[in-house]
Design a protein around this motif. Structure first.
Motif, PDB file in Angstrom:
ATOM      1  N   ARG A   1       0.835  -1.204   0.000  1.00  0.00           N
ATOM      2  CA  ARG A   1       0.000   0.000   0.000  1.00  0.00           C
ATOM      3  C   ARG A   1       0.867   1.250   0.000  1.00  0.00           C
ATOM      4  O   ARG A   1       1.987   1.247   0.479  1.00  0.00           O
ATOM      5  CB  ARG A   1      -0.953  -0.029   1.200  1.00  0.00           C
TER       6      ARG A   1
ATOM      7  N   ALA B   1      -3.314   0.551  -6.151  1.00  0.00           N
ATOM      8  CA  ALA B   1      -4.764   0.670  -6.350  1.00  0.00           C
ATOM      9  C   ALA B   1      -5.070   1.535  -7.565  1.00  0.00           C
ATOM     10  O   ALA B   1      -5.949   1.212  -8.377  1.00  0.00           O
ATOM     11  CB  ALA B   1      -5.421   1.264  -5.102  1.00  0.00           C
TER      12      ALA B   1
ATOM     13  N   VAL C   1     -18.287   0.854  -1.083  1.00  0.00           N
ATOM     14  CA  VAL C   1     -17.237   0.727  -0.077  1.00  0.00           C
ATOM     15  C   VAL C   1     -17.875   0.823   1.299  1.00  0.00           C
ATOM     16  O   VAL C   1     -18.818   1.585   1.502  1.00  0.00           O
ATOM     17  CB  VAL C   1     -16.146   1.811  -0.273  1.00  0.00           C
TER      18      VAL C   1
ATOM     19  N   ALA D   1     -14.739   1.943   6.331  1.00  0.00           N
ATOM     20  CA  ALA D   1     -13.410   1.951   5.704  1.00  0.00           C
ATOM     21  C   ALA D   1     -13.066   3.386   5.296  1.00  0.00           C
ATOM     22  O   ALA D   1     -13.027   3.737   4.119  1.00  0.00           O
ATOM     23  CB  ALA D   1     -13.376   1.017   4.509  1.00  0.00           C
TER      24      ALA D   1
ATOM     25  N   ASP E   1     -10.419   5.237   5.215  1.00  0.00           N
ATOM     26  CA  ASP E   1      -9.263   5.519   4.356  1.00  0.00           C
ATOM     27  C   ASP E   1      -9.589   5.234   2.890  1.00  0.00           C
ATOM     28  O   ASP E   1      -9.201   5.989   2.004  1.00  0.00           O
ATOM     29  CB  ASP E   1      -8.053   4.687   4.792  1.00  0.00           C
ATOM     30  N   ALA E   2     -10.303   4.131   2.641  1.00  0.00           N
ATOM     31  CA  ALA E   2     -10.681   3.800   1.270  1.00  0.00           C
ATOM     32  C   ALA E   2     -11.660   4.822   0.719  1.00  0.00           C
ATOM     33  O   ALA E   2     -11.544   5.257  -0.431  1.00  0.00           O
ATOM     34  CB  ALA E   2     -11.286   2.402   1.222  1.00  0.00           C
TER      35      ALA E   2
ATOM     36  N   MET F   1      -9.789   7.888  -0.234  1.00  0.00           N
ATOM     37  CA  MET F   1      -9.015   7.694  -1.455  1.00  0.00           C
ATOM     38  C   MET F   1      -9.887   7.861  -2.690  1.00  0.00           C
ATOM     39  O   MET F   1      -9.532   8.576  -3.630  1.00  0.00           O
ATOM     40  CB  MET F   1      -8.383   6.297  -1.452  1.00  0.00           C
ATOM     41  N   TYR F   2     -11.064   7.218  -2.684  1.00  0.00           N
ATOM     42  CA  TYR F   2     -11.947   7.332  -3.836  1.00  0.00           C
ATOM     43  C   TYR F   2     -12.417   8.764  -4.046  1.00  0.00           C
ATOM     44  O   TYR F   2     -12.517   9.234  -5.184  1.00  0.00           O
ATOM     45  CB  TYR F   2     -13.142   6.391  -3.678  1.00  0.00           C
TER      46      TYR F   2
ATOM     47  N   VAL G   1      -2.165   4.609   2.384  1.00  0.00           N
ATOM     48  CA  VAL G   1      -3.467   4.255   2.937  1.00  0.00           C
ATOM     49  C   VAL G   1      -3.235   3.111   3.920  1.00  0.00           C
ATOM     50  O   VAL G   1      -2.932   1.994   3.520  1.00  0.00           O
ATOM     51  CB  VAL G   1      -4.451   3.824   1.828  1.00  0.00           C
TER      52      VAL G   1
ATOM     53  N   VAL H   1      -7.731  -1.132   1.070  1.00  0.00           N
ATOM     54  CA  VAL H   1      -8.522  -0.360   0.131  1.00  0.00           C
ATOM     55  C   VAL H   1      -9.384  -1.355  -0.618  1.00  0.00           C
ATOM     56  O   VAL H   1      -8.924  -2.423  -1.013  1.00  0.00           O
ATOM     57  CB  VAL H   1      -7.647   0.444  -0.846  1.00  0.00           C
ATOM     58  N   GLY H   2     -10.635  -1.035  -0.800  1.00  0.00           N
ATOM     59  CA  GLY H   2     -11.458  -2.032  -1.461  1.00  0.00           C
ATOM     60  C   GLY H   2     -12.803  -1.524  -1.902  1.00  0.00           C
ATOM     61  O   GLY H   2     -13.447  -0.781  -1.206  1.00  0.00           O
TER      62      GLY H   2
END
Length: 214
Positions: free
Chosen positions: A123, A128, A148, A152, A154-155, A158-159, A202, A206-207
């Protein structure tokens, strides 16, 4: 420093992938989503080895796997919205939002990011970004959808840094998980992912996550 780690290589599969690829995807998937903040059951997660190929076989199915040497660093799994009944049902609950209504009106023109995960050891290296850019390359669908877990953070951040916007949230009747639904025009997101930016570490998985049952 910008861009992905140059030592990262990617392999992309359309419609199907070999068993050995699903074996490494399964191992990464279990490790990523059994950990906080997801805390899912490892035995349940391991079932991706069964349902993953089914999702990949859907119209527009594509799997991209990132590797650094022999190590699986991450993967992204996408397919068209047309045959994804759980996602269609979720969007129906969010139909007051124009983006959800647009996807429901033209499901053939929408792409679902079904899963996106990066190994904890890789990461913060642009994996990602590389994966998502790969699965979006040369797509005909105008819109991208991703779910998501609200927990989550952090994910989600990020998005949103990549310009995806929230269109609503969903929680299944037998689920204690709230799923945030985000979207972007495919062309806009592809452009943003192709623009060099500072790497941001992150700390959590992440997902993009499959939705809970409607």
């Amino acid at each position: 420093m910008s861009g992905a780690d140059p030592s990262t290589t990617c392999a992309t599969y359309e419609g199907s992938a070999p068993p050995e690829t699903w074996a490494e995807v399964t191992a990464l998937f279990v490790a990523a989503f059994a950990a906080a903040p997801y805390g899912e059951d490892p035995q349940e997660l391991a079932h991706i080895r069964t349902w993953g190929p089914t999702q990949l076989s859907h119209p527009g199915g594509r799997l991209t796997v990132a590797r650094q040497g022999a190590q699986c660093a991450g993967f992204a799994l996408v397919h068209g919205l047309v045959e994804d009944q759980p996602w269609l049902a979720i969007l129906a609950t969010l139909a007051a939002h124009p983006a959800a209504a647009d996807a429901l009106d033209r499901p053939e023109d929408a792409l679902v990011v079904h899963e996106l995960a990066v190994h904890e050891g890789f990461r913060g290296r642009g994996v990602a970004r590389t994966l998502l850019r790969g699965v979006l390359r040369d797509r005909d669908e105008a819109r991208v959808l991703i779910g998501v877990y609200e927990s989550a953070e952090d994910a989600v951040a990020m998005y949103e840094r990549w310009g995806l916007v929230r269109i609503g949230s969903f929680r299944g009747p037998d689920s204690d998980v709230t799923l945030l639904v985000l979207t972007s025009l495919t062309s806009d997101l592809s452009l943003r992912l192709s623009t060099p930016s500072q790497r941001v570490s992150v700390p959590g998985p992440v997902g993009g996550r499959r939705p809970p049952a409607p």
